[in-house]
Motif scaffolding. Structure first.
Motif, PDB file in Angstrom:
ATOM      1  N   THR A 100       0.779  -1.606   0.071  1.00  0.00           N
ATOM      2  CA  THR A 100       0.158   0.095   0.093  1.00  0.00           C
ATOM      3  C   THR A 100       0.546   1.203  -0.036  1.00  0.00           C
ATOM      4  O   THR A 100       0.433   2.403  -0.163  1.00  0.00           O
ATOM      5  N   GLY A 101       2.013   0.938   0.093  1.00  0.00           N
ATOM      6  CA  GLY A 101       2.937   2.790   0.312  1.00  0.00           C
ATOM      7  C   GLY A 101       2.632   2.996   1.950  1.00  0.00           C
ATOM      8  O   GLY A 101       3.483   3.684   1.887  1.00  0.00           O
ATOM      9  N   TYR A 102       1.526   2.487   2.971  1.00  0.00           N
ATOM     10  CA  TYR A 102       1.461   2.906   4.006  1.00  0.00           C
ATOM     11  C   TYR A 102       2.248   2.430   5.177  1.00  0.00           C
ATOM     12  O   TYR A 102       2.433   1.889   5.188  1.00  0.00           O
ATOM     13  N   GLN A 103       3.011   3.545   5.807  1.00  0.00           N
ATOM     14  CA  GLN A 103       4.025   2.772   7.238  1.00  0.00           C
ATOM     15  C   GLN A 103       3.116   2.942   8.606  1.00  0.00           C
ATOM     16  O   GLN A 103       2.119   3.619   8.597  1.00  0.00           O
ATOM     17  N   ALA A 104       2.524   1.922   8.461  1.00  0.00           N
ATOM     18  CA  ALA A 104       2.560   1.335  10.342  1.00  0.00           C
ATOM     19  C   ALA A 104       2.963   2.703  11.659  1.00  0.00           C
ATOM     20  O   ALA A 104       4.357   1.885  11.790  1.00  0.00           O
ATOM     21  N   LYS A 105       2.374   3.265  12.375  1.00  0.00           N
ATOM     22  CA  LYS A 105       2.860   3.911  13.216  1.00  0.00           C
ATOM     23  C   LYS A 105       2.517   3.193  14.542  1.00  0.00           C
ATOM     24  O   LYS A 105       3.551   3.016  15.486  1.00  0.00           O
ATOM     25  N   ILE A 131      -1.923   3.830  11.082  1.00  0.00           N
ATOM     26  CA  ILE A 131      -1.144   3.922  10.378  1.00  0.00           C
ATOM     27  C   ILE A 131      -0.975   5.724   9.796  1.00  0.00           C
ATOM     28  O   ILE A 131      -2.273   6.377  10.275  1.00  0.00           O
ATOM     29  N   PHE A 132       0.067   5.750   9.549  1.00  0.00           N
ATOM     30  CA  PHE A 132      -0.099   7.364   9.310  1.00  0.00           C
ATOM     31  C   PHE A 132      -1.010   7.753   8.080  1.00  0.00           C
ATOM     32  O   PHE A 132      -1.036   6.766   7.177  1.00  0.00           O
ATOM     33  N   PRO A 133      -1.291   9.056   8.418  1.00  0.00           N
ATOM     34  CA  PRO A 133      -2.248   9.212   6.961  1.00  0.00           C
ATOM     35  C   PRO A 133      -2.526   9.848   5.312  1.00  0.00           C
ATOM     36  O   PRO A 133      -2.711   9.177   5.111  1.00  0.00           O
ATOM     37  N   THR A 134      -0.661   9.388   5.331  1.00  0.00           N
ATOM     38  CA  THR A 134      -0.630   9.391   4.168  1.00  0.00           C
ATOM     39  C   THR A 134       0.687   9.016   3.596  1.00  0.00           C
ATOM     40  O   THR A 134       1.527   8.656   4.258  1.00  0.00           O
ATOM     41  N   LYS A 135       0.957   7.781   1.952  1.00  0.00           N
ATOM     42  CA  LYS A 135       1.691   7.239   1.669  1.00  0.00           C
ATOM     43  C   LYS A 135       3.402   7.526   1.727  1.00  0.00           C
ATOM     44  O   LYS A 135       3.219   8.396   1.707  1.00  0.00           O
ATOM     45  N   ILE A 136       4.121   6.939   2.216  1.00  0.00           N
ATOM     46  CA  ILE A 136       5.001   7.350   2.292  1.00  0.00           C
ATOM     47  C   ILE A 136       6.158   7.043   1.294  1.00  0.00           C
ATOM     48  O   ILE A 136       7.499   7.221   1.179  1.00  0.00           O
ATOM     49  N   GLN A 139       4.641   1.539  -3.831  1.00  0.00           N
ATOM     50  CA  GLN A 139       4.215  -0.456  -3.432  1.00  0.00           C
ATOM     51  C   GLN A 139       5.527  -1.132  -4.130  1.00  0.00           C
ATOM     52  O   GLN A 139       5.995  -0.637  -5.295  1.00  0.00           O
ATOM     53  N   LYS A 140       5.833  -1.973  -3.180  1.00  0.00           N
ATOM     54  CA  LYS A 140       6.368  -2.850  -4.247  1.00  0.00           C
ATOM     55  C   LYS A 140       6.672  -4.651  -4.016  1.00  0.00           C
ATOM     56  O   LYS A 140       6.181  -5.339  -3.302  1.00  0.00           O
ATOM     57  N   PHE A 141       5.414  -4.600  -5.720  1.00  0.00           N
ATOM     58  CA  PHE A 141       4.824  -6.072  -5.520  1.00  0.00           C
ATOM     59  C   PHE A 141       5.621  -7.256  -5.630  1.00  0.00           C
ATOM     60  O   PHE A 141       6.876  -6.703  -6.479  1.00  0.00           O
ATOM     61  N   ASP A 142       5.732  -8.696  -5.307  1.00  0.00           N
ATOM     62  CA  ASP A 142       5.567  -9.634  -5.475  1.00  0.00           C
ATOM     63  C   ASP A 142       6.002  -9.500  -7.089  1.00  0.00           C
ATOM     64  O   ASP A 142       5.023  -8.981  -7.831  1.00  0.00           O
ATOM     65  N   VAL A 147      -1.752  -4.951  -6.739  1.00  0.00           N
ATOM     66  CA  VAL A 147      -2.508  -4.834  -5.940  1.00  0.00           C
ATOM     67  C   VAL A 147      -2.927  -3.142  -5.989  1.00  0.00           C
ATOM     68  O   VAL A 147      -2.538  -2.246  -5.711  1.00  0.00           O
ATOM     69  N   ASN A 148      -4.147  -2.569  -6.098  1.00  0.00           N
ATOM     70  CA  ASN A 148      -4.525  -0.996  -5.582  1.00  0.00           C
ATOM     71  C   ASN A 148      -5.839  -1.497  -4.520  1.00  0.00           C
ATOM     72  O   ASN A 148      -6.146  -2.239  -3.861  1.00  0.00           O
ATOM     73  N   SER A 149      -4.280   0.267  -3.840  1.00  0.00           N
ATOM     74  CA  SER A 149      -4.897   0.505  -2.252  1.00  0.00           C
ATOM     75  C   SER A 149      -6.065   1.642  -2.282  1.00  0.00           C
ATOM     76  O   SER A 149      -5.376   2.516  -3.060  1.00  0.00           O
ATOM     77  N   GLN A 150      -6.642   1.664  -1.651  1.00  0.00           N
ATOM     78  CA  GLN A 150      -7.346   2.869  -0.800  1.00  0.00           C
ATOM     79  C   GLN A 150      -7.779   2.717  -0.415  1.00  0.00           C
ATOM     80  O   GLN A 150      -7.958   1.957   0.933  1.00  0.00           O
ATOM     81  N   LEU A 151      -7.820   4.291   0.712  1.00  0.00           N
ATOM     82  CA  LEU A 151      -8.132   4.735   1.846  1.00  0.00           C
ATOM     83  C   LEU A 151      -9.510   4.536   1.878  1.00  0.00           C
ATOM     84  O   LEU A 151     -10.407   5.286   0.907  1.00  0.00           O
ATOM     85  N   ILE A 152     -10.651   3.715   2.869  1.00  0.00           N
ATOM     86  CA  ILE A 152     -12.006   4.267   2.430  1.00  0.00           C
ATOM     87  C   ILE A 152     -12.249   4.304   4.445  1.00  0.00           C
ATOM     88  O   ILE A 152     -11.869   4.115   4.980  1.00  0.00           O
ATOM     89  N   ARG A 153     -13.392   5.127   3.886  1.00  0.00           N
ATOM     90  CA  ARG A 153     -14.315   4.980   5.826  1.00  0.00           C
ATOM     91  C   ARG A 153     -14.504   4.116   5.904  1.00  0.00           C
ATOM     92  O   ARG A 153     -14.979   3.278   5.440  1.00  0.00           O
ATOM     93  N   TYR A 154     -14.460   3.918   7.763  1.00  0.00           N
ATOM     94  CA  TYR A 154     -15.017   2.516   7.813  1.00  0.00           C
ATOM     95  C   TYR A 154     -15.782   1.786   8.206  1.00  0.00           C
ATOM     96  O   TYR A 154     -16.407   0.574   7.807  1.00  0.00           O
ATOM     97  N   GLU A 155     -17.151   3.055   8.572  1.00  0.00           N
ATOM     98  CA  GLU A 155     -18.181   2.140   8.078  1.00  0.00           C
ATOM     99  C   GLU A 155     -19.089   1.964   6.850  1.00  0.00           C
ATOM    100  O   GLU A 155     -19.828   0.855   6.185  1.00  0.00           O
TER     101      GLU A 155
END
Length: 184
Positions: A100-105, A131-136, A139-142, A147-155
């Motif tokens: 995803t390019g996102y980093q877990a804090k 996770i931090f709210p912006t990509k850092i 993406q590095k795929f096998d 993989v397509n990733s996006q942020l969506i509301r939890y609801e």
């Protein structure tokens, strides 16, 4: 509660009949804790992680990826195999960044599930991440994945499950566990 809960069977014979990059297939003769002798085909599968990853404003990461088992592009949470020498939490952090390019804090284990324990040894560790709210990163795929990733509301994620658009057992289990035991 049940007298044999948690007791292992005794493997009387084991013949490996296939070895692949992700799993092996064995034919086993097993004496069960109840005293039965049974022949079974067992998939010896690497363990994996599935990550329910939240931003501070309650958005979550959702992936879309082609899955050969259902022969379709499928919606799910970020997930992947645990590499040798890697903990589940390290795998979760690595998979988030790679897919995803996102980093877990912050990461923590929710629980471990087995989806097909009648014939597979695979265990999937369900991980809750902040996770931090912006990509850092990018993406590095096998070599064999995209993989397509996006942020969506939890609801919205919960609605996608209700609408049967997310059918991944691990994703549904992660959301269910979070809802039952961790959501404040």
């Amino acid at each position: 509660m049940f007298k044999n809960e948690g007791l292992p069977g005794k493997i009387l014979a084991n013949k490996q009949v296939y070895t692949g990059p992700i799993f092996k297939l064995s034919k086993q003769k097993i004496q069960t804790p109840d005293g039965l002798t049974v022949d079974r085909d067992v998939i010896l599968h690497q363990d994996a992680v599935t990550v329910l990853a939240f931003t501070p404003d309650q958005h979550v990461l959702l992936n879309s990826e082609y899955r050969v088992g259902v022969n379709t592009e499928s919606l799910s949470l970020p997930a992947g195999l645990i590499n040798a020498g890697e903990s589940a939490l390290q795998a979760a952090q690595r998979e988030l960044l790679e897919e995803t390019g996102y980093q877990a804090k912050e990461v923590r284990t929710m629980t471990t599930v087995t989806a097909s324990e009648g014939f597979s040894t695979e265990k999937v560790v369900l991980v809750l991440a902040q996770i931090f709210p912006t990509k850092i990163g990018t993406q590095k795929f096998d070599a064999d994945e995209f993989v397509n990733s996006q942020l969506i509301r939890y609801e919205h994620l919960k609605q996608l499950i209700k609408q049967h658009r997310i059918r991944s057992a691990q994703a549904i289990a992660a959301v269910g566990y979070y809802e039952m035991f961790l959501k404040k």
